[in-house]
Design a protein around this motif. Sequence first.
Motif, PDB file in Angstrom:
ATOM      1  N   VAL A 187      30.413  32.780  18.748  1.00 30.58           N
ATOM      2  CA  VAL A 187      30.466  33.299  19.987  1.00 30.58           C
ATOM      3  C   VAL A 187      29.864  32.393  21.417  1.00 30.58           C
ATOM      4  CG1 VAL A 187      29.306  35.390  21.164  1.00 30.58           C
ATOM      5  CG2 VAL A 187      29.874  35.390  18.674  1.00 30.58           C
TER       6      VAL A 187
ATOM      7  N   CYS B 288      27.384  37.271  26.605  1.00 34.76           N
ATOM      8  CA  CYS B 288      26.234  37.455  25.484  1.00 34.76           C
ATOM      9  C   CYS B 288      25.027  36.566  25.667  1.00 34.76           C
ATOM     10  CB  CYS B 288      26.971  36.896  24.064  1.00 34.76           C
ATOM     11  SG  CYS B 288      28.200  37.677  23.659  1.00 34.76           S
TER      12      CYS B 288
ATOM     13  N   VAL C 237      27.879  31.686  24.388  1.00 31.12           N
ATOM     14  CA  VAL C 237      26.363  32.276  24.822  1.00 31.12           C
ATOM     15  C   VAL C 237      26.328  31.847  26.432  1.00 31.12           C
ATOM     16  CG1 VAL C 237      23.949  31.945  24.399  1.00 31.12           C
ATOM     17  CG2 VAL C 237      25.311  32.131  22.618  1.00 31.12           C
TER      18      VAL C 237
ATOM     19  N   LEU D 251      22.489  39.212  21.289  1.00 35.58           N
ATOM     20  CA  LEU D 251      22.808  38.752  19.856  1.00 35.58           C
ATOM     21  C   LEU D 251      21.441  38.382  19.364  1.00 35.58           C
ATOM     22  CD1 LEU D 251      25.291  35.759  20.936  1.00 35.58           C
ATOM     23  CD2 LEU D 251      25.989  38.011  20.111  1.00 35.58           C
TER      24      LEU D 251
ATOM     25  N   HIS E  41      25.665  41.723  26.389  1.00 36.80           N
ATOM     26  CA  HIS E  41      25.658  41.830  25.177  1.00 36.80           C
ATOM     27  C   HIS E  41      24.499  40.991  24.445  1.00 36.80           C
ATOM     28  CE1 HIS E  41      26.984  43.339  21.079  1.00 36.80           C
ATOM     29  NE2 HIS E  41      26.834  42.032  20.801  1.00 36.80           N
TER      30      HIS E  41
END
Length: 345
Positions: free
Chosen positions: A74, A8, A76, A38, A36
């Motif tokens: 999440v 992410c 990172v 964020l 992905h």
Amino acid sequence: MSVGERPCVLVFAGADPSGGAGIAADIQAITALGAHPLPVLTALTVQDNNRVHSVVPVAAEVVLQQARALLAAVPVSAVKIGIPGSAENAAAIVALIAEMRATHRAAAGAAPGWASKLYSDPPVVLDPVLRSGLGDALGAGDATAALAPLLPFATLITPNGPEAAALAQRARADLRPLPAPTSRPRAVADAAASSPASPGVAFPGDARSAGAASAGDLPSRGAARERAMVSAAAAIGAHHAALAHAHSLRALGCQHVLVTGGHDDGEQVVNRWLGPTQQQNWSWPRLQGSFHGSGCTLASAIAALLAQGCSMAQALAKGQGYTQRALSSAYAIAPGQRIPQRWTI
């Protein structure tokens, strides 16, 4: 990371209603390159594919709330920063990065030696946008002053030539810059001369390509040679200026600086990277027309690649190649700047 998971990238950027720049560009480029996004909104903008009419910063407290909610849940792997929108938002982002790094370092200290590298600091890619491509302001107040606190936290900064000059001027005012090296960095690679992945720059009038001229050719050949000398001098000047600015920015704490050359003259666009031990140039054919969100595309692509474990040199090379392809296949939504086709790999 298990099968099916994606690393992410935490993104700080403004919303562009045209879908060409800002958070929309970041989301598309990061997704296309296998990570992905964020997205944390820092500003709402009123703009189309050409002009920015106004910028409304998101409250700094809301920026903090968005990011902290993500960071609590999440992992990172990288951070990408576009426009902060305000000096208050820039300060909030600095605080968040400091918190994130403290958390990672505490985890690394508590982990077994073999696992400590899993908690290394996520790289931070800063795209220091001072104005839009047509000169419109992209934040409240002095954009250069707002970005200044972020510079020491940047793993990589990706300014164009005018942005590098403006930031370096402030760096020289705020901090005595590092002296220019008397010799080239230890590992030097000049892709404009040696890389098979990008075309080289050919200077007209180079003695290696000069042929015999008849008397009738001399006036025109003389004029062509003069033009070539002026062009070569301009290229040398741009090169030295870019490296001088990069040295000043590194003196502020930026580990790596990539100065993009789209604002220079010439048939080739030369991007120049200066790192702790490496210097490298890439040369790309200049494309016709103008593009909306090219800088966002490049910085986000590099962040996505760094998030997946690429070295800086690999991420820079692959990110530029991806961006060149996206610009080569750009499409129009209205007259003016075209939109990069970011799903192009």
